[in-house]
Write a protein that holds these residues in place. Structure first.
Motif, PDB file in Angstrom:
ATOM      1  N   ASP A 108     -16.810 -52.740 168.320  1.00 47.28           N
ATOM      2  CA  ASP A 108     -18.027 -53.514 168.539  1.00 47.28           C
ATOM      3  C   ASP A 108     -18.272 -54.562 167.466  1.00 47.28           C
ATOM      4  O   ASP A 108     -19.032 -55.502 167.683  1.00 47.28           O
ATOM      5  CB  ASP A 108     -19.258 -52.586 168.550  1.00 47.28           C
ATOM      6  N   LYS A 109     -17.668 -54.377 166.305  1.00 47.13           N
ATOM      7  CA  LYS A 109     -17.976 -55.264 165.188  1.00 47.13           C
ATOM      8  C   LYS A 109     -16.720 -55.557 164.380  1.00 47.13           C
ATOM      9  O   LYS A 109     -15.856 -54.698 164.242  1.00 47.13           O
ATOM     10  CB  LYS A 109     -19.034 -54.611 164.290  1.00 47.13           C
ATOM     11  N   VAL A 110     -16.645 -56.771 163.836  1.00 45.19           N
ATOM     12  CA  VAL A 110     -15.515 -57.175 163.000  1.00 45.19           C
ATOM     13  C   VAL A 110     -16.008 -57.296 161.562  1.00 45.19           C
ATOM     14  O   VAL A 110     -16.988 -57.992 161.293  1.00 45.19           O
ATOM     15  CB  VAL A 110     -14.906 -58.512 163.481  1.00 45.19           C
ATOM     16  N   LEU A 111     -15.310 -56.609 160.651  1.00 39.39           N
ATOM     17  CA  LEU A 111     -15.636 -56.655 159.227  1.00 39.39           C
ATOM     18  C   LEU A 111     -14.539 -57.406 158.481  1.00 39.39           C
ATOM     19  O   LEU A 111     -13.447 -57.602 158.999  1.00 39.39           O
ATOM     20  CB  LEU A 111     -15.783 -55.238 158.670  1.00 39.39           C
ATOM     21  N   ALA A 112     -14.816 -57.783 157.224  1.00 36.87           N
ATOM     22  CA  ALA A 112     -13.956 -58.739 156.527  1.00 36.87           C
ATOM     23  C   ALA A 112     -12.967 -58.135 155.543  1.00 36.87           C
ATOM     24  O   ALA A 112     -12.407 -58.851 154.725  1.00 36.87           O
ATOM     25  CB  ALA A 112     -14.836 -59.736 155.784  1.00 36.87           C
ATOM     26  N   LYS A 113     -12.700 -56.828 155.605  1.00 39.77           N
ATOM     27  CA  LYS A 113     -11.791 -56.230 154.622  1.00 39.77           C
ATOM     28  C   LYS A 113     -10.369 -56.760 154.829  1.00 39.77           C
ATOM     29  O   LYS A 113      -9.882 -56.849 155.941  1.00 39.77           O
ATOM     30  CB  LYS A 113     -11.807 -54.713 154.766  1.00 39.77           C
ATOM     31  N   GLY A 114      -9.706 -57.083 153.720  1.00 41.37           N
ATOM     32  CA  GLY A 114      -8.314 -57.529 153.775  1.00 41.37           C
ATOM     33  C   GLY A 114      -8.171 -59.038 153.884  1.00 41.37           C
ATOM     34  O   GLY A 114      -9.148 -59.774 153.983  1.00 41.37           O
ATOM     35  N   LYS A 115      -6.910 -59.481 153.865  1.00 44.04           N
ATOM     36  CA  LYS A 115      -6.611 -60.917 153.951  1.00 44.04           C
ATOM     37  C   LYS A 115      -5.967 -61.218 155.288  1.00 44.04           C
ATOM     38  O   LYS A 115      -5.247 -60.387 155.846  1.00 44.04           O
ATOM     39  CB  LYS A 115      -5.654 -61.325 152.835  1.00 44.04           C
ATOM     40  N   ILE A 116      -6.221 -62.415 155.787  1.00 47.17           N
ATOM     41  CA  ILE A 116      -5.528 -62.869 156.995  1.00 47.17           C
ATOM     42  C   ILE A 116      -4.767 -64.143 156.659  1.00 47.17           C
ATOM     43  O   ILE A 116      -5.191 -64.931 155.806  1.00 47.17           O
ATOM     44  CB  ILE A 116      -6.498 -63.094 158.181  1.00 47.17           C
ATOM     45  N   THR A 117      -3.640 -64.337 157.339  1.00 44.06           N
ATOM     46  CA  THR A 117      -2.787 -65.483 157.032  1.00 44.06           C
ATOM     47  C   THR A 117      -2.641 -66.440 158.213  1.00 44.06           C
ATOM     48  O   THR A 117      -2.116 -67.524 158.058  1.00 44.06           O
ATOM     49  CB  THR A 117      -1.381 -64.988 156.622  1.00 44.06           C
ATOM     50  N   LYS A 118      -3.092 -66.013 159.402  1.00 49.16           N
ATOM     51  CA  LYS A 118      -2.966 -66.842 160.606  1.00 49.16           C
ATOM     52  C   LYS A 118      -4.340 -67.198 161.130  1.00 49.16           C
ATOM     53  O   LYS A 118      -5.344 -66.599 160.748  1.00 49.16           O
ATOM     54  CB  LYS A 118      -2.198 -66.077 161.691  1.00 49.16           C
ATOM     55  N   ALA A 119      -4.374 -68.153 162.050  1.00 48.19           N
ATOM     56  CA  ALA A 119      -5.628 -68.529 162.705  1.00 48.19           C
ATOM     57  C   ALA A 119      -5.871 -67.573 163.870  1.00 48.19           C
ATOM     58  O   ALA A 119      -4.968 -67.274 164.642  1.00 48.19           O
ATOM     59  CB  ALA A 119      -5.542 -69.963 163.201  1.00 48.19           C
TER      60      ALA A 119
END
Length: 145
Positions: A108-119
């Motif tokens: 239900d929800k997206v949290l910001a833990k971690g790194k992302i490298t793609k769009a």
């Protein structure tokens, strides 16, 4: 005066341990009940000292149907499993961006833990503010359903 020896050590071998006639301290009948029996009667003094909040109602319980349980997912989880989701058909590619509908995955929800490298183009009912920032930094899009 400070007792140097424990009373029980003094009483060792005396049969009655300072309780007078042994018949008087024999059997469960002298306990005054099992467990918490008599808390409001013969054991009232004990209750007042050791368990003063035993009687009455305290606080409240919210009905379970009123509690909104949110299942959340972190960005690093989506990053790690993006290829799996594309292979399973739970996600797709739109040019360079990966399109993921989080509700299909059961979140239900997206949290910001971690790194992302793609769009990513992620659609979800809720986002944390920092998750939206991270997604849009790399040219992605956070779509609130």
């Amino acid at each position: 005066m400070i007792r140097t020896k424990r009373k029980i050590n003094k009483q060792r071998g005396s049969r009655s341990n300072g309780g007078g006639c042994t018949k008087k301290r024999r059997g469960a009948g002298n306990k005054g009940g099992k467990g918490k029996a008599g808390m409001g009667k013969q054991h009232w003094t004990w209750t007042v000292i050791h368990d003063p909040n035993h009687f009455g109602k305290h606080g409240f319980k919210r009905p379970q149907k009123m509690i909104n349980k949110i299942s959340a997912v972190n960005l690093n989880y989506l990053e790690e499993h993006a290829d799996e989701f594309i292979a399973n058909g739970k996600a797709s590619k739109d040019g360079d961006a990966i399109v993921i509908d989080v509700t299909e995955l059961g979140y239900d929800k997206v949290l910001a833990k971690g790194k992302i490298t793609k769009a990513y183009k992620i659609s979800a009912p809720q986002f944390s503010a920092s998750a939206i920032e991270k997604i849009e930094e790399l040219g992605g899009e956070a779509i609130i359903l």
